[in-house]
Structure formats: C-alpha cells, structure tokens
Design an enzyme around this catalytic site. Structure first.
Site, PDB file in Angstrom:
ATOM      1  N   GLY A 158      54.485  41.122  26.580  1.00 42.87           N
ATOM      2  CA  GLY A 158      54.593  41.850  27.816  1.00 42.87           C
ATOM      3  C   GLY A 158      55.125  41.078  28.697  1.00 42.87           C
ATOM      4  O   GLY A 158      55.461  39.949  28.651  1.00 42.87           O
ATOM      5  N   ILE A 160      53.136  39.153  31.091  1.00 43.50           N
ATOM      6  CA  ILE A 160      52.415  37.923  31.143  1.00 43.50           C
ATOM      7  C   ILE A 160      52.839  36.889  29.620  1.00 43.50           C
ATOM      8  O   ILE A 160      53.048  35.695  29.849  1.00 43.50           O
ATOM      9  CB  ILE A 160      50.857  38.011  31.030  1.00 43.50           C
ATOM     10  CG1 ILE A 160      50.349  38.869  32.334  1.00 43.50           C
ATOM     11  CG2 ILE A 160      50.149  36.695  30.924  1.00 43.50           C
ATOM     12  CD1 ILE A 160      48.976  39.523  32.223  1.00 43.50           C
ATOM     13  N   ARG A 180      54.393  46.091  19.184  1.00 43.52           N
ATOM     14  CA  ARG A 180      54.884  47.415  18.339  1.00 43.52           C
ATOM     15  C   ARG A 180      56.327  47.589  18.423  1.00 43.52           C
ATOM     16  O   ARG A 180      57.152  48.130  17.544  1.00 43.52           O
ATOM     17  CB  ARG A 180      54.180  48.609  18.858  1.00 43.52           C
ATOM     18  CG  ARG A 180      52.691  48.429  18.481  1.00 43.52           C
ATOM     19  CD  ARG A 180      51.967  49.695  19.317  1.00 43.52           C
ATOM     20  NE  ARG A 180      52.260  49.532  20.691  1.00 43.52           N
ATOM     21  CZ  ARG A 180      51.710  50.411  21.477  1.00 43.52           C
ATOM     22  NH1 ARG A 180      50.984  51.368  21.731  1.00 43.52           N
ATOM     23  NH2 ARG A 180      52.104  50.098  22.999  1.00 43.52           N
ATOM     24  N   ALA A 239      42.987  38.411  27.187  1.00 43.06           N
ATOM     25  CA  ALA A 239      43.321  39.972  27.280  1.00 43.06           C
ATOM     26  C   ALA A 239      41.883  40.702  27.581  1.00 43.06           C
ATOM     27  O   ALA A 239      41.724  40.803  28.654  1.00 43.06           O
ATOM     28  CB  ALA A 239      44.124  40.607  26.060  1.00 43.06           C
ATOM     29  N   ARG A 240      41.356  41.103  26.636  1.00 44.57           N
ATOM     30  CA  ARG A 240      40.121  41.865  26.759  1.00 44.57           C
ATOM     31  C   ARG A 240      39.287  41.336  25.504  1.00 44.57           C
ATOM     32  O   ARG A 240      39.723  41.590  24.420  1.00 44.57           O
ATOM     33  CB  ARG A 240      40.164  43.138  26.894  1.00 44.57           C
ATOM     34  CG  ARG A 240      40.878  43.794  28.160  1.00 44.57           C
ATOM     35  CD  ARG A 240      39.795  43.712  29.282  1.00 44.57           C
ATOM     36  NE  ARG A 240      40.505  44.304  30.519  1.00 44.57           N
ATOM     37  CZ  ARG A 240      41.252  43.650  31.453  1.00 44.57           C
ATOM     38  NH1 ARG A 240      41.386  42.374  31.407  1.00 44.57           N
ATOM     39  NH2 ARG A 240      41.729  44.413  32.403  1.00 44.57           N
ATOM     40  N   GLU A 269      30.446  41.101  30.017  1.00 43.20           N
ATOM     41  CA  GLU A 269      30.667  40.164  30.784  1.00 43.20           C
ATOM     42  C   GLU A 269      29.975  40.768  32.109  1.00 43.20           C
ATOM     43  O   GLU A 269      29.651  41.888  32.349  1.00 43.20           O
ATOM     44  CB  GLU A 269      32.018  40.627  31.342  1.00 43.20           C
ATOM     45  CG  GLU A 269      33.156  40.130  30.120  1.00 43.20           C
ATOM     46  CD  GLU A 269      34.476  40.041  30.471  1.00 43.20           C
ATOM     47  OE1 GLU A 269      34.951  40.247  31.884  1.00 43.20           O
ATOM     48  OE2 GLU A 269      35.742  39.651  29.790  1.00 43.20           O
ATOM     49  N   HIS A 288      36.139  35.097  32.884  1.00 46.38           N
ATOM     50  CA  HIS A 288      37.489  36.244  33.247  1.00 46.38           C
ATOM     51  C   HIS A 288      38.254  35.772  34.690  1.00 46.38           C
ATOM     52  O   HIS A 288      38.072  36.561  35.644  1.00 46.38           O
ATOM     53  CB  HIS A 288      36.838  37.569  33.357  1.00 46.38           C
ATOM     54  CG  HIS A 288      37.870  38.593  33.077  1.00 46.38           C
ATOM     55  ND1 HIS A 288      37.527  39.660  32.634  1.00 46.38           N
ATOM     56  CD2 HIS A 288      39.150  38.794  33.552  1.00 46.38           C
ATOM     57  CE1 HIS A 288      38.539  40.639  32.534  1.00 46.38           C
ATOM     58  NE2 HIS A 288      39.383  39.822  33.240  1.00 46.38           N
ATOM     59  N   ILE A 289      39.016  34.898  34.822  1.00 53.26           N
ATOM     60  CA  ILE A 289      39.664  34.310  35.992  1.00 53.26           C
ATOM     61  C   ILE A 289      41.210  34.170  35.655  1.00 53.26           C
ATOM     62  O   ILE A 289      41.701  33.473  36.614  1.00 53.26           O
ATOM     63  CB  ILE A 289      39.125  32.748  36.561  1.00 53.26           C
ATOM     64  CG1 ILE A 289      39.125  31.974  35.317  1.00 53.26           C
ATOM     65  CG2 ILE A 289      37.638  33.096  36.874  1.00 53.26           C
ATOM     66  CD1 ILE A 289      38.997  30.511  35.727  1.00 53.26           C
ATOM     67  N   GLY A 290      41.644  35.132  34.975  1.00 54.82           N
ATOM     68  CA  GLY A 290      43.117  34.882  34.497  1.00 54.82           C
ATOM     69  C   GLY A 290      43.797  35.306  36.023  1.00 54.82           C
ATOM     70  O   GLY A 290      44.849  34.329  36.066  1.00 54.82           O
TER      71      GLY A 290
END
Ligand code: NAP
Length: 329
Positions: A158, A160, A180, A239-240, A269, A288-290
């Site tokens: 996508g 990112i 997809r 991502a997650r 987290e 988690h510092i994206g």
C-alpha cells in the site's frame, strides 16, 4: 457553553496542537502522556462525548458505543484502526477517521532502518562496543547479511509498502510484492514484481509485512509459512503483531527456520523484558515507533483535529474510514 459539543482526547497531547478544538468545543483530556486512559474513565467520558480522539491503545467497541449516545466521530491517531469496531460504528452512523498518508514516509524510513538493523546486526554491534567486548578486528566478527542486491518481499504493497520499495530500489534490491489486488501502475512506475504469497515467501531474503490487521491477515504467518522461507531470510513486521502467530515465529527463530526478525509490533504491547522474543540474539525489537517523528506525530494530531471539526460542522472529514456512511449522512 452548555450547547458546545464535548470532545474527549484519550492521551495528553500538546495544547499548541489541539488548541483549535477549544474554540469550538469543550475539551476533556486524559492527563498522562505515557500511559493509556483507564477503561472506566474512558467509558465515563464517552457517555457525554460528541467526539473522541483516540490512540490505538483504546478499544473502541460495542460496549463503548452502547454508552456513547452523543458520539458522532472517532478520530484515531494512527493509520491502522484494528482497535475500532468499524462495522459497529457504521451501524450507529458514527464516523471513524484515521491518519493515512501523513505518516507514510516516516514509517517507511523506520521499516527500512529496521531491515538494515536486522540484516547487519547493528544492535548487537552497538552492544558489543558499549559493553567493552570489542577486542579486535576479525574476519567474521559481527558479519551480517547483505542488503544490496538481495530480494525484498513486501506483503501489503500500500502507501507505506510503496515508500519502502523506493528506498529498497536505492539499495539495488529486487522487490517482489503481494497484495490481494495487483497494481500494474506501481509495477511500471517502480519496477517491482507481483508474486503469489508462496513465491514471495520462498524467494525473498527479507519478508516485510505491511498489511492492516484484519480477520484475513490475523495469523497469516504460521509455522508452515516460516518453514517455506529461506533459512537465511529475515522476517520484518512493522504492521501489527497478530499478523504472525507469535509462538510460531519464536519456534522458527529458535529452530533456525529463518535467520532473524525485526519487529516494531507485538501481540501484547508493551512486551515484558522476560518475553521469549527478547531472549533471542537474532531479534531486533522496537517499541512500536513506526510513525514516531516529531513532525509526523504533530501532523497526525492536526489531521485528527481537522477530521473532528469537519464532522462536528457537518462537513466531510479529510480521511474517513467508513466513507460510504459519510456519503449517506
Ligand atoms: P494501505 O495503504 O491501506 O496499504 C495496505 C496494503 O495491504 C494494501 O495495498 C492492501 O492491498 C494490502 N492488503 C490488505 N489486506 C491484505 C491481505 N489479506 N493480503 C495481502 N495484502 C493485503 O496502508 P498503509 O498506510 O500502507 O499502512 C499499512 C499498515 O501498516 C497499517 O494498517 C498499520 O497497521 C501499519 N502501520 C504500522 C505503523 C507502526 O508504527 N509500526 C505505522 C503505520 C502503519 P489489497 O487491498 O489489494 O490487498
């Protein structure tokens, strides 16, 4: 004053950024920057709120919607919105907004940094110097894996994903992607190649996950998938956490099914210091510092304010998630 809408902000955000809200509404705010608002306080605030400015630490679910009789908009300070039951919000005509695009380049920078850190063993190297363990030069001392001319497989090409692909091409990497839906324009523009999930998994030296967390992507990376990866390959997740089955990832790392992992996200987290992933030398873990640059976080906050003010003024917000609902309002 009595007729002013009420906006509740679930984390302490700088007054300078959100002061615009004060001109229009009464604003309540959780008073800590580092810790999430307790659930009972959130539910109490939600009872009177016309708008919520939430973090991804807040579960915005049926229980919350049940008590929020005035709620019109939830503006989430993230592009991901897996913490929000969007279907339920839509049923109740509550607009859900996120913060796409403004965080794309910053998150791509982090994703590519994590790939570099993992492949080239940069955390181990820093630790060796700091701990006084650097005794001499030797041929394979902290020798990692090359980045240049290797194959990067992006699952979730996508906004990112594309921004990471551009960075990877600058390193002369070959880029495969899987979505997809195939993206012929992106293939032409960037020179990236579409691959089936299995082909990407089998051929990539670095597998980078950048899909949203959905029913479909939850648990996408299992023992079987890790087994199909090259033993020399690295798994990078920005991502997650739940997109990979964490116990299967730990198994793959311990058994040498993959060479290492770079993780910005986890099942739960924050993870604890004694978490099994942190016991492994071949794991680089980040908290988690994206999207965590000052510029980008500020832009995300501003976008949340724009979205809230738009909905409360019966205008179309900039970045609604449940777009169809908004068009019908
Ligand atoms: P995006 O532009 O919506 O891209 C997501 C991509 O994932 C799309 O190309 C989509 O393509 C693909 N996708 C969705 N479901 C898929 C599936 N089942 N299988 C394969 N591909 C699938 O979102 P983005 O802005 O790039 O952000 C991506 C995610 O990164 C966010 O949802 C968020 O969870 C995460 N993120 C994390 C941080 C951090 O701090 N670590 C920061 C920002 C974002 P198709 O629809 O064609 O499948």
């Amino acid at each position: 004053m009595a007729n002013k809408p009420y906006i509740y902000v679930t984390r302490k955000l700088p007054e300078s950024v959100i002061s615009r809200l004060n001109n229009f509404a009464e604003v309540g705010m959780w008073n800590r920057e580092e810790t999430p608002v307790p659930r009972n306080i959130l539910l109490n605030e939600a009872k009177k709120a016309d708008a919520l400015l939430t973090m991804l630490s807040e579960k915005v679910d049926t229980e919350l919607f049940e008590v929020s009789t005035n709620l019109k908009v939830v503006a989430n300070l993230a592009v991901g919105f897996d913490n929000i039951d969007v279907e339920e919000a839509t049923k109740r005509k509550i607009v859900v907004c996120n913060t796409p695009d403004v965080l794309t380049d910053t998150t791509a920078d982090l994703a590519f940094s994590l790939l570099l850190m993992t492949g080239r063993r940069l955390v181990e190297a820093v630790d060796v110097v700091r701990n006084g363990e650097w005794k001499s030069w030797s041929p394979y001392f902290l020798a990692g894996s090359d980045i240049h001319h290797k194959t990067l497989g992006i699952v979730g090409m996508g906004s990112i994903g594309e921004a990471v692909a551009k960075r990877a091409l600058g390193f002369d990497m070959q880029v495969l992607y899987h979505n997809r839906n195939r993206k012929p324009e992106t293939e032409t523009k960037l020179g990236v190649e579409y691959a089936s999930f299995n082909k990407l998994i089998e051929q990539s030296d670095y597998v980078l996950v950048l899909t949203p967390l959905t029913k479909e992507t939850k648990g996408m990376f299992t023992k079987d998938v890790f087994k199909k990866m090259k033993k020399s390959a690295f798994f990078i997740n920005v991502a997650r956490g739940p997109i990979a089955v964490e116990s299967d990832l730990i198994w793959a790392l311990k058994e040498g099914e993959i060479a290492g992992a770079g993780l910005d996200v986890f099942d739960q987290e924050p993870i604890s210091q004694d978490h099994p992933l942190l016991q492994l030398d071949n794991v680089v873990a980040l908290p988690h510092i994206g999207s965590a640059s000052v510029e980008t976080r500020t832009a995300m906050m501003k976008l949340c304010c724009d979205n809230i003010l738009a909905v409360l003024n019966n205008e179309k917000p900039k970045t609604p998630v449940n777009k169809d609902l908004f068009q019908k309002i």
